[in-house]
Design a protein around this motif. Structure first.
Motif, PDB file in Angstrom:
ATOM      1  N   LYS A 303       0.748  -1.248   0.148  1.00  0.00           N
ATOM      2  CA  LYS A 303      -0.124   0.389  -0.364  1.00  0.00           C
ATOM      3  C   LYS A 303       0.938   1.226  -0.300  1.00  0.00           C
ATOM      4  O   LYS A 303       1.735   1.734   0.792  1.00  0.00           O
ATOM      5  N   LEU A 304       0.371   2.083  -0.940  1.00  0.00           N
ATOM      6  CA  LEU A 304       1.023   4.046  -1.177  1.00  0.00           C
ATOM      7  C   LEU A 304       0.343   4.630  -0.124  1.00  0.00           C
ATOM      8  O   LEU A 304      -0.934   3.926  -0.038  1.00  0.00           O
ATOM      9  N   ASP A 305       0.954   5.881   0.996  1.00  0.00           N
ATOM     10  CA  ASP A 305       0.577   6.503   1.457  1.00  0.00           C
ATOM     11  C   ASP A 305       0.608   7.292   0.461  1.00  0.00           C
ATOM     12  O   ASP A 305       1.185   7.820   0.419  1.00  0.00           O
ATOM     13  N   MET A 306      -0.478   7.685   0.268  1.00  0.00           N
ATOM     14  CA  MET A 306      -0.478   8.698  -1.003  1.00  0.00           C
ATOM     15  C   MET A 306      -2.310   9.506  -0.721  1.00  0.00           C
ATOM     16  O   MET A 306      -3.339   9.323   0.155  1.00  0.00           O
ATOM     17  N   GLU A 307      -1.653  11.102  -1.019  1.00  0.00           N
ATOM     18  CA  GLU A 307      -2.932  11.989  -0.401  1.00  0.00           C
ATOM     19  C   GLU A 307      -3.365  12.862  -1.480  1.00  0.00           C
ATOM     20  O   GLU A 307      -1.871  13.408  -2.028  1.00  0.00           O
ATOM     21  N   ASN A 308      -4.558  14.016  -2.019  1.00  0.00           N
ATOM     22  CA  ASN A 308      -4.241  14.556  -2.327  1.00  0.00           C
ATOM     23  C   ASN A 308      -4.745  15.737  -1.978  1.00  0.00           C
ATOM     24  O   ASN A 308      -5.556  16.156  -0.807  1.00  0.00           O
ATOM     25  N   GLN A 309      -4.224  17.417  -2.388  1.00  0.00           N
ATOM     26  CA  GLN A 309      -3.896  18.203  -1.019  1.00  0.00           C
ATOM     27  C   GLN A 309      -4.793  19.113  -1.622  1.00  0.00           C
ATOM     28  O   GLN A 309      -5.480  19.136  -3.013  1.00  0.00           O
ATOM     29  N   GLY A 310      -5.640  19.328  -0.661  1.00  0.00           N
ATOM     30  CA  GLY A 310      -7.682  20.297  -0.820  1.00  0.00           C
ATOM     31  C   GLY A 310      -6.910  21.389  -0.693  1.00  0.00           C
ATOM     32  O   GLY A 310      -7.342  22.244  -1.448  1.00  0.00           O
ATOM     33  N   LYS A 311      -5.965  21.529  -0.833  1.00  0.00           N
ATOM     34  CA  LYS A 311      -5.330  23.407  -0.301  1.00  0.00           C
ATOM     35  C   LYS A 311      -4.095  23.954  -1.637  1.00  0.00           C
ATOM     36  O   LYS A 311      -3.632  23.291  -1.807  1.00  0.00           O
ATOM     37  N   ALA A 312      -4.642  24.832  -2.387  1.00  0.00           N
ATOM     38  CA  ALA A 312      -4.140  25.238  -3.376  1.00  0.00           C
ATOM     39  C   ALA A 312      -2.770  26.375  -3.334  1.00  0.00           C
ATOM     40  O   ALA A 312      -3.248  27.129  -2.265  1.00  0.00           O
ATOM     41  N   TYR A 313      -1.500  26.091  -3.500  1.00  0.00           N
ATOM     42  CA  TYR A 313      -0.710  26.564  -3.705  1.00  0.00           C
ATOM     43  C   TYR A 313       0.079  27.881  -4.296  1.00  0.00           C
ATOM     44  O   TYR A 313      -0.827  28.056  -5.413  1.00  0.00           O
ATOM     45  N   SER A 314       0.204  28.754  -3.728  1.00  0.00           N
ATOM     46  CA  SER A 314       0.171  30.284  -4.580  1.00  0.00           C
ATOM     47  C   SER A 314       1.257  30.233  -5.838  1.00  0.00           C
ATOM     48  O   SER A 314       2.190  29.384  -5.628  1.00  0.00           O
ATOM     49  N   ASN A 315       1.476  30.910  -6.888  1.00  0.00           N
ATOM     50  CA  ASN A 315       2.176  30.156  -8.302  1.00  0.00           C
ATOM     51  C   ASN A 315       3.530  31.507  -7.451  1.00  0.00           C
ATOM     52  O   ASN A 315       3.972  31.312  -8.511  1.00  0.00           O
ATOM     53  N   ASN A 316       2.845  32.513  -7.133  1.00  0.00           N
ATOM     54  CA  ASN A 316       3.481  33.809  -6.719  1.00  0.00           C
ATOM     55  C   ASN A 316       4.753  33.066  -5.405  1.00  0.00           C
ATOM     56  O   ASN A 316       4.369  32.754  -4.874  1.00  0.00           O
ATOM     57  N   ILE A 317       6.067  33.912  -6.380  1.00  0.00           N
ATOM     58  CA  ILE A 317       7.186  33.695  -6.051  1.00  0.00           C
ATOM     59  C   ILE A 317       6.569  34.565  -4.091  1.00  0.00           C
ATOM     60  O   ILE A 317       7.210  33.551  -3.228  1.00  0.00           O
ATOM     61  N   ILE A 318       6.664  35.525  -4.101  1.00  0.00           N
ATOM     62  CA  ILE A 318       6.884  36.401  -2.684  1.00  0.00           C
ATOM     63  C   ILE A 318       5.727  35.573  -1.856  1.00  0.00           C
ATOM     64  O   ILE A 318       5.914  35.428  -0.791  1.00  0.00           O
ATOM     65  N   GLN A 319       4.797  35.224  -2.773  1.00  0.00           N
ATOM     66  CA  GLN A 319       3.031  34.789  -1.451  1.00  0.00           C
ATOM     67  C   GLN A 319       3.947  33.238  -0.679  1.00  0.00           C
ATOM     68  O   GLN A 319       3.241  33.143   0.331  1.00  0.00           O
ATOM     69  N   SER A 320       4.237  32.687  -2.259  1.00  0.00           N
ATOM     70  CA  SER A 320       4.613  31.242  -1.485  1.00  0.00           C
ATOM     71  C   SER A 320       5.775  31.185  -0.163  1.00  0.00           C
ATOM     72  O   SER A 320       5.732  30.670   0.627  1.00  0.00           O
ATOM     73  N   ILE A 321       6.822  32.179  -0.372  1.00  0.00           N
ATOM     74  CA  ILE A 321       8.051  32.311   0.549  1.00  0.00           C
ATOM     75  C   ILE A 321       7.023  33.046   2.336  1.00  0.00           C
ATOM     76  O   ILE A 321       7.534  32.536   2.708  1.00  0.00           O
ATOM     77  N   LEU A 322       5.870  33.956   1.777  1.00  0.00           N
ATOM     78  CA  LEU A 322       5.606  34.493   2.993  1.00  0.00           C
ATOM     79  C   LEU A 322       4.791  33.050   3.832  1.00  0.00           C
ATOM     80  O   LEU A 322       4.348  32.926   4.559  1.00  0.00           O
ATOM     81  N   ASP A 323       4.184  32.399   2.898  1.00  0.00           N
ATOM     82  CA  ASP A 323       3.110  31.346   3.356  1.00  0.00           C
ATOM     83  C   ASP A 323       3.870  30.200   3.753  1.00  0.00           C
ATOM     84  O   ASP A 323       3.653  29.499   4.946  1.00  0.00           O
ATOM     85  N   ALA A 324       4.920  30.260   3.616  1.00  0.00           N
ATOM     86  CA  ALA A 324       6.037  29.049   3.828  1.00  0.00           C
ATOM     87  C   ALA A 324       6.960  29.938   5.279  1.00  0.00           C
ATOM     88  O   ALA A 324       6.414  28.634   6.137  1.00  0.00           O
ATOM     89  N   ALA A 325       7.199  30.294   5.862  1.00  0.00           N
ATOM     90  CA  ALA A 325       7.280  31.475   7.055  1.00  0.00           C
ATOM     91  C   ALA A 325       5.884  31.180   7.660  1.00  0.00           C
ATOM     92  O   ALA A 325       5.900  30.870   9.078  1.00  0.00           O
ATOM     93  N   LYS A 326       4.563  31.381   7.290  1.00  0.00           N
ATOM     94  CA  LYS A 326       3.100  30.628   8.579  1.00  0.00           C
ATOM     95  C   LYS A 326       3.592  29.103   8.160  1.00  0.00           C
ATOM     96  O   LYS A 326       3.517  29.213   9.825  1.00  0.00           O
ATOM     97  N   LEU A 327       3.671  28.548   7.372  1.00  0.00           N
ATOM     98  CA  LEU A 327       4.207  26.965   7.999  1.00  0.00           C
ATOM     99  C   LEU A 327       5.045  26.683   9.247  1.00  0.00           C
ATOM    100  O   LEU A 327       4.279  25.762   9.352  1.00  0.00           O
ATOM    101  N   ILE A 328       6.197  27.691   9.563  1.00  0.00           N
ATOM    102  CA  ILE A 328       7.201  26.482  10.262  1.00  0.00           C
ATOM    103  C   ILE A 328       6.901  27.754  11.382  1.00  0.00           C
ATOM    104  O   ILE A 328       7.122  26.544  12.275  1.00  0.00           O
TER     105      ILE A 328
END
Length: 423
Positions: A303-328
């Motif tokens: 069995k493979l442990d797989m999942e489909n992410q329900g939250k879409a990630y931003s395509n924008n580099i700056i916004q993605s980096i800000l979102d990464a800081a929030k996740l951290i």
């Protein structure tokens, strides 16, 4: 027949003045290096010379525009290369945070996680500053917006020309997303709607959303590489748009080997390496914008442990980096690792921009060479039309000078003697 002294004198003086005038005109041509001083002297040649002068003046304007464009593209290239380095640094920080918050080991204290998050936020701010770069009085990444900063960060959201960067997936839908052009001598023309034909001019500014992305990625899928066992057979269904693929592979000795096996199987089935799994199990579609979804189809108890992410990630580099800081700050190690893959995938956007800038820079160099050659040819043509042929004119001037000197010597025999000659 008797010739009056007055007639002889008048004719002599007329010839003398004429010779002097020719001598002076020749000397003036030598001193000024010009064939004519007034257009009325040689109308046809002067008209041709004016056309050449106008062409030369246009070439100087084109050269100025190209030099400006060269400066802008060089600055843009430096900025985008710096952004590429920042993406790599952000990826490394995300991996550091993910490793420190994994389920089996906690190496980072909350204060350390906060410091990592602050560093990542600083990277986002640094990119925003780079994207607000001003060169030659132009905000080169702001489209046609030259009045205010194109990028701003407000309450954790990135704003471009007054609109949130995740609002549109099409860069051309943002305000002031048009492009400024300059004439470089390609015959700049306007279409029926009054817009510049992009094939006849050169872009001087960039749409910032084209450079660092906008909108959101389709929801994507993940596979837990660590759950794959060595030597076991696995299969899964991968759906992309309206197409389905059945992927089968054999587990590797470690996560890296399993990753390579999955990507080889995907390439063999789809015929492209643009659809692949990144280091931490994220499925990335670089072929188009269609969503990837997966479903385990393994048999024999595997069995493979797989999942489909329900939250879409931003395509924008700056916004993605800000979102990464929030996740951290939230401390979800698994999600941080997946998001690290997403940030790393944004390098593709930057690489495409660098390639475009490199191609345009080569085009600028080609046109600079073209204009230099044209300028040399037109300058030679101008010399032919306006400049004095010095060897020929100097020879002529010597002859005229000799004639004038001979005329002066003849004066004693031509002009009647007066009483003053006997005093």
């Amino acid at each position: 027949m008797r010739v009056a002294n007055q007639t002889v004198t008048r004719n002599y003086l007329k010839r003398l003045e004429n010779n002097y005038s020719n001598k002076f005109a020749s000397e003036e041509k030598i001193n000024s290096y010009r064939q004519f001083q007034e257009a009325s002297e040689m109308p046809a040649q002067a008209a041709a010379a004016m056309r050449v002068r106008k062409a030369i003046d246009n070439l100087h304007n084109y050269q100025y525009n190209l030099n400006t464009a060269d400066t802008i593209y060089s600055s843009a290239e430096s900025a985008v290369m710096a952004i590429s380095e920042i993406i790599q640094q952000t990826y490394e920080k995300c991996i550091e945070a993910a490793n420190g918050t994994s389920s089996d080991v906690h190496t980072h204290e909350p204060d350390q996680m906060e410091m990592i998050a602050s560093n990542v936020e600083a990277y986002a701010d640094e990119i925003a500053r780079l994207m607000n770069l001003t060169v030659a009085d132009r905000r080169i990444f702001g489209g046609i917006n030259n009045d205010s900063k194109a990028f701003a960060i407000e309450d954790g959201r990135v704003i471009y020309n007054g609109v949130d960067v995740d609002t549109y997936n099409d860069p051309n839908l943002f305000p002031n997303s048009d492009v400024s052009y300059c004439d470089i001598g390609l015959g700049m023309t306007l279409d029926e709607e009054g817009r510049v034909d992009e094939q006849s001019a050169m872009e001087l500014t960039f749409n910032g959303m084209d450079v660092i992305g906008c909108g959101k990625k389709p929801t994507t899928a993940f596979v837990d590489l660590k759950s794959i066992e060595d030597g076991k057979q696995y299969s899964f269904e991968m759906a992309i748009g309206d197409k389905k693929y059945n992927i089968s592979f054999t587990g590797g000795a470690d996560a890296d080997a399993s990753l390579a096996a999955i990507n080889d199987a995907i390439k063999a089935e789809t015929g492209t390496d643009k659809i692949s799994v990144y280091k931490h199990g994220t499925f990335v579609n670089q072929l188009n914008e269609e969503q990837i979804s997966v479903m385990d189809k393994s048999t024999n108890g595997n069995k493979l442990d797989m999942e489909n992410q329900g939250k879409a990630y931003s395509n924008n580099i700056i916004q993605s980096i800000l979102d990464a800081a929030k996740l951290i700050r939230e401390g979800n190690g698994q999600e941080i690792a997946r998001y690290a893959d997403h940030i790393y995938s944004l390098q593709t956007k930057v690489s495409l921009t660098l390639a475009k800038i490199g191609n345009t820079t080569q085009f600028i160099e080609f046109n600079q060479t073209r204009l230099t050659n044209n300028l040399e040819n037109l300058t030679q043509r101008q010399n032919d039309l306006e400049s004095t042929d010095l060897p020929r004119e100097i020879t002529k001037q010597k002859m005229l000078d000799s004639i004038y000197s001979a005329n002066l010597q003849m004066s004693t025999s031509v002009i009647p003697q007066s009483i003053f000659d006997f005093i």
